[in-house]
Scaffold this motif. Structure first.
Motif, short mmCIF file in Angstrom:
data_model
loop_
_atom_site.label_atom_id
_atom_site.label_comp_id
_atom_site.label_asym_id
_atom_site.label_seq_id
_atom_site.Cartn_x
_atom_site.Cartn_y
_atom_site.Cartn_z
N GLU A 59 8.64 6.10 10.85
CA GLU A 59 9.79 6.34 9.98
C GLU A 59 10.86 5.26 10.18
OE1 GLU A 59 10.63 8.16 7.50
OE2 GLU A 59 8.80 9.35 7.47
N ASN A 78 4.96 16.51 -3.93
CA ASN A 78 4.91 15.77 -2.67
C ASN A 78 4.15 14.45 -2.75
OD1 ASN A 78 4.39 19.00 -1.71
ND2 ASN A 78 6.23 17.92 -1.05
N GLY A 79 3.52 14.18 -3.86
CA GLY A 79 2.72 12.97 -3.95
C GLY A 79 1.33 13.19 -3.39
N MET A 86 3.13 10.48 -12.86
CA MET A 86 4.25 9.54 -12.75
C MET A 86 4.65 9.34 -11.29
SD MET A 86 7.19 9.61 -15.57
CE MET A 86 8.20 8.18 -15.95
N ARG A 87 4.69 10.44 -10.55
CA ARG A 87 5.13 10.35 -9.16
C ARG A 87 4.22 9.44 -8.35
NH1 ARG A 87 9.29 12.52 -6.84
NH2 ARG A 87 9.11 14.45 -8.03
N ASN A 141 0.79 -1.24 0.00
CA ASN A 141 0.00 0.00 0.00
C ASN A 141 0.81 1.27 0.00
OD1 ASN A 141 -1.67 -2.04 2.20
ND2 ASN A 141 -2.63 -1.43 0.29
N GLY A 142 2.11 1.17 0.16
CA GLY A 142 2.91 2.38 0.25
C GLY A 142 2.94 2.91 1.67
N PHE A 143 3.92 3.78 1.93
CA PHE A 143 4.18 4.25 3.28
C PHE A 143 2.97 4.93 3.92
CE2 PHE A 143 5.57 7.54 6.25
CZ PHE A 143 6.37 6.82 7.10
N GLU A 144 2.38 5.84 3.23
CA GLU A 144 1.32 6.65 3.84
C GLU A 144 0.07 5.83 4.14
OE1 GLU A 144 1.90 9.72 4.60
OE2 GLU A 144 3.73 10.08 3.45
N ARG A 145 -0.30 4.95 3.22
CA ARG A 145 -1.52 4.18 3.39
C ARG A 145 -1.34 3.02 4.35
NH1 ARG A 145 -3.32 6.42 -1.87
NH2 ARG A 145 -5.51 5.90 -1.95
N ALA A 172 13.62 7.53 -1.44
CA ALA A 172 14.22 8.13 -2.63
C ALA A 172 15.74 8.23 -2.45
CB ALA A 172 13.63 9.51 -2.89
N LEU A 198 12.42 12.27 -11.97
CA LEU A 198 11.83 12.14 -10.63
C LEU A 198 12.89 11.78 -9.60
CD1 LEU A 198 8.33 10.56 -11.12
CD2 LEU A 198 9.22 12.77 -11.72
N LEU A 199 13.60 10.69 -9.85
CA LEU A 199 14.64 10.32 -8.88
C LEU A 199 15.84 11.24 -9.00
CD1 LEU A 199 14.57 6.42 -9.14
CD2 LEU A 199 14.01 7.80 -7.15
N LEU A 237 5.90 -3.97 -10.23
CA LEU A 237 5.05 -3.04 -9.49
C LEU A 237 3.85 -2.60 -10.32
CD1 LEU A 237 7.44 -0.84 -7.36
CD2 LEU A 237 6.89 -3.24 -7.24
N GLU A 244 -0.69 11.70 -1.13
CA GLU A 244 -1.00 11.68 0.29
C GLU A 244 -0.47 12.90 1.02
OE1 GLU A 244 -2.87 9.32 1.45
OE2 GLU A 244 -2.79 7.92 -0.23
N ARG A 245 0.73 13.30 0.71
CA ARG A 245 1.36 14.41 1.41
C ARG A 245 0.83 15.77 0.94
NH1 ARG A 245 5.85 10.65 2.76
NH2 ARG A 245 6.98 11.77 4.37
N ARG A 279 8.50 0.69 -4.21
CA ARG A 279 7.17 1.28 -4.29
C ARG A 279 7.16 2.71 -3.75
NH1 ARG A 279 2.77 -0.72 -6.25
NH2 ARG A 279 3.21 -2.83 -5.51
N ASN A 280 8.03 2.97 -2.78
CA ASN A 280 7.98 4.27 -2.11
C ASN A 280 9.04 5.25 -2.57
OD1 ASN A 280 5.80 3.96 0.07
ND2 ASN A 280 7.00 2.09 0.29
N CYS A 281 9.88 4.82 -3.51
CA CYS A 281 11.03 5.66 -3.84
C CYS A 281 10.63 6.93 -4.59
CB CYS A 281 12.07 4.87 -4.63
SG CYS A 281 11.59 4.52 -6.32
N LEU A 282 9.41 7.04 -5.05
CA LEU A 282 8.99 8.26 -5.73
C LEU A 282 8.28 9.23 -4.80
CD1 LEU A 282 7.64 6.90 -9.14
CD2 LEU A 282 9.91 7.76 -8.59
N THR A 283 7.84 8.75 -3.66
CA THR A 283 7.02 9.60 -2.78
C THR A 283 7.59 9.74 -1.38
OG1 THR A 283 5.65 7.63 -2.57
CG2 THR A 283 4.77 9.43 -3.88
N HIS A 284 8.49 8.85 -0.99
CA HIS A 284 9.04 8.94 0.36
C HIS A 284 10.49 9.40 0.30
CE1 HIS A 284 10.52 7.80 4.30
NE2 HIS A 284 9.28 7.70 4.69
N PRO A 285 10.81 10.50 1.00
CA PRO A 285 12.14 11.10 0.88
C PRO A 285 13.28 10.12 1.19
CG PRO A 285 10.67 12.53 2.12
CD PRO A 285 9.93 11.25 1.91
N LEU A 289 2.98 4.54 -8.52
CA LEU A 289 3.34 3.35 -7.75
C LEU A 289 2.53 3.23 -6.46
CD1 LEU A 289 7.23 3.31 -8.07
CD2 LEU A 289 5.54 2.14 -9.46
N THR A 290 1.90 4.32 -6.03
CA THR A 290 1.22 4.30 -4.74
C THR A 290 -0.25 4.66 -4.82
OG1 THR A 290 2.27 6.46 -4.45
CG2 THR A 290 3.16 4.64 -3.17
#
Lengths: 195, 195
Positions: free
Chosen positions: A62, B33-34, B111-112, A33-37, A121, B165-166, A165, B36-37, A112-118, B115-116
């Motif tokens: 975290e 920020n994606g 794109m960002r 589900n990704g970090f946030e969800r 990334a 993105l990355l 993914l 969720e954020r 899965r999280n590398c685009l949205t979680h710092p 994945l989530t």
DNA sequence: CACATCGGTCAACCGCTGTAGAGTGAACGC
DNA sequence: GCGTTCACTCTACAGCGGTTGACCGATGTG
């Protein structure tokens, strides 16, 4: 991890098993589900444990993520490969990561999280890509070795995301050997760029 | 979108400008920020507007996202390219999308989150990848045309993510022409797979 | 000018989620 | 046996964020 009975085990073993159960549940949740969800409560429930215990073990969400989303570099062959072997080594590493015995979930969680979680990334950019690309670049040699190594990494990222993914049908459904056979010359075009 | 003065404009024009301001702010927030954020409150603030107005215009955060994250297929050349032109056409499309005049932010937003976010994933898989891959496969012909087309897409995804993105240094920092020159033979290996 | 309409705001709700602190019962060392 | 330790739970807090409904003032219309 639906309730492993832990009656009357030594404390140390009990602790290890609980931590492992939480980590596995966390990997699955973050990967799916990704970090946030992914919520601490769901992770805890999946591990058969109280949410507060997760905090006690890992301190914060975290840090739980940092512990769960690891990119293990063991069993990787690309850094010890020759120029000739490099394309199949890179493909082999990717396949093994996601279809082999190791904890695939951790890799998916990171990816899965590398685009949205710092932090994800950062790991993806610095540890997974840059460090490895530097090694590959040394193997490659020649003009623009860094860029060519980076592009090899980019193709591998794309292949991994599309197949595991995003699950784009023709790529995700294809047999491993077919993908390998078709992609090998692709990477070779970056190893030995035509004049 | 920091406070565009809208004193005494006709209602219709006023409405259009406000909607555009919200959309632009949303694109930026989702891209940066994606999903969720990014919060409705931040989007509203950036657009110089009350959060409730965002709801009034778009109904929900989900629908705001759907309106903001669009992958425009106009100006794309890959579907009308010949086999010979296909590699550079694909690269050209990618570069134009992210470095050209169109709204780059919308593409990054999609794109960002692909994945989530379920809907973003669906769009990426079905509309961006599958539909286009089917067209490309027709141009390619030959054995395993679908898989080869899918792998071309995978490489493009990887290149886009790595570069935009990355932001992996060697790939993100390279000149567009250099990337194009190196990647063209890479894609060609999928257009004309060696025996 | 009076009334309807509509863009826009304000304040509040409510559910969710990360997190903290006190408490409990079983395992451990003496 | 007995106090200590430790894994673990219960309960509650506090903030955030999407969403809502009442309200306001300017714009349009007869």
């Amino acid at each position: 991890m639906t309730e492993v009975p832990q009656e009357s085990l030594p404390r140390e073993e009990r602790r290890r098993r609980t931590e492992a159960a939480i980590l596995e549940a966390a990997r699955q949740a973050f990967a799916e589900n990704g970090f946030e969800r992914a919520t601490i409560r769901v992770v805890a429930a999946q591990a058969g444990v109280d949410p507060a215990l997760v905090m006690q073990y890992f301190g914060s969400k975290e840090r739980l993520f940092a512990a769960a989303a690891r990119w293990s570099h063991e069993h990787e062959t690309v850094l010890s490969a020759t120029r000739e072997q490099l394309p199949s080594a890179a493909l082999h590493d990717l396949f093994e990561k996601f279809e082999g015995a190791g904890d695939r979930e951790a890799a998916v969680a990171l990816m899965r999280n590398c685009l949205t979680h710092p932090e994800a990334a950062r790991i993806m950019r610095d540890e997974v890509m840059c460090d490895r690309a530097a090694g590959v670049a040394r193997t490659l040699g020649g003009d623009e070795a860094d860029l060519r190594a980076g592009l090899i990494g980019a193709c591998m990222i794309g292949l991994g995301m599309a197949r595991y993914l995003l699950e784009i049908p023709p790529v995700a459904g294809a047999r491993r050997e077919d993908v390998e056979r078709l992609m090998e010359p692709v990477l070779r075009a970056l190893v030995d760029p035509p004049a």
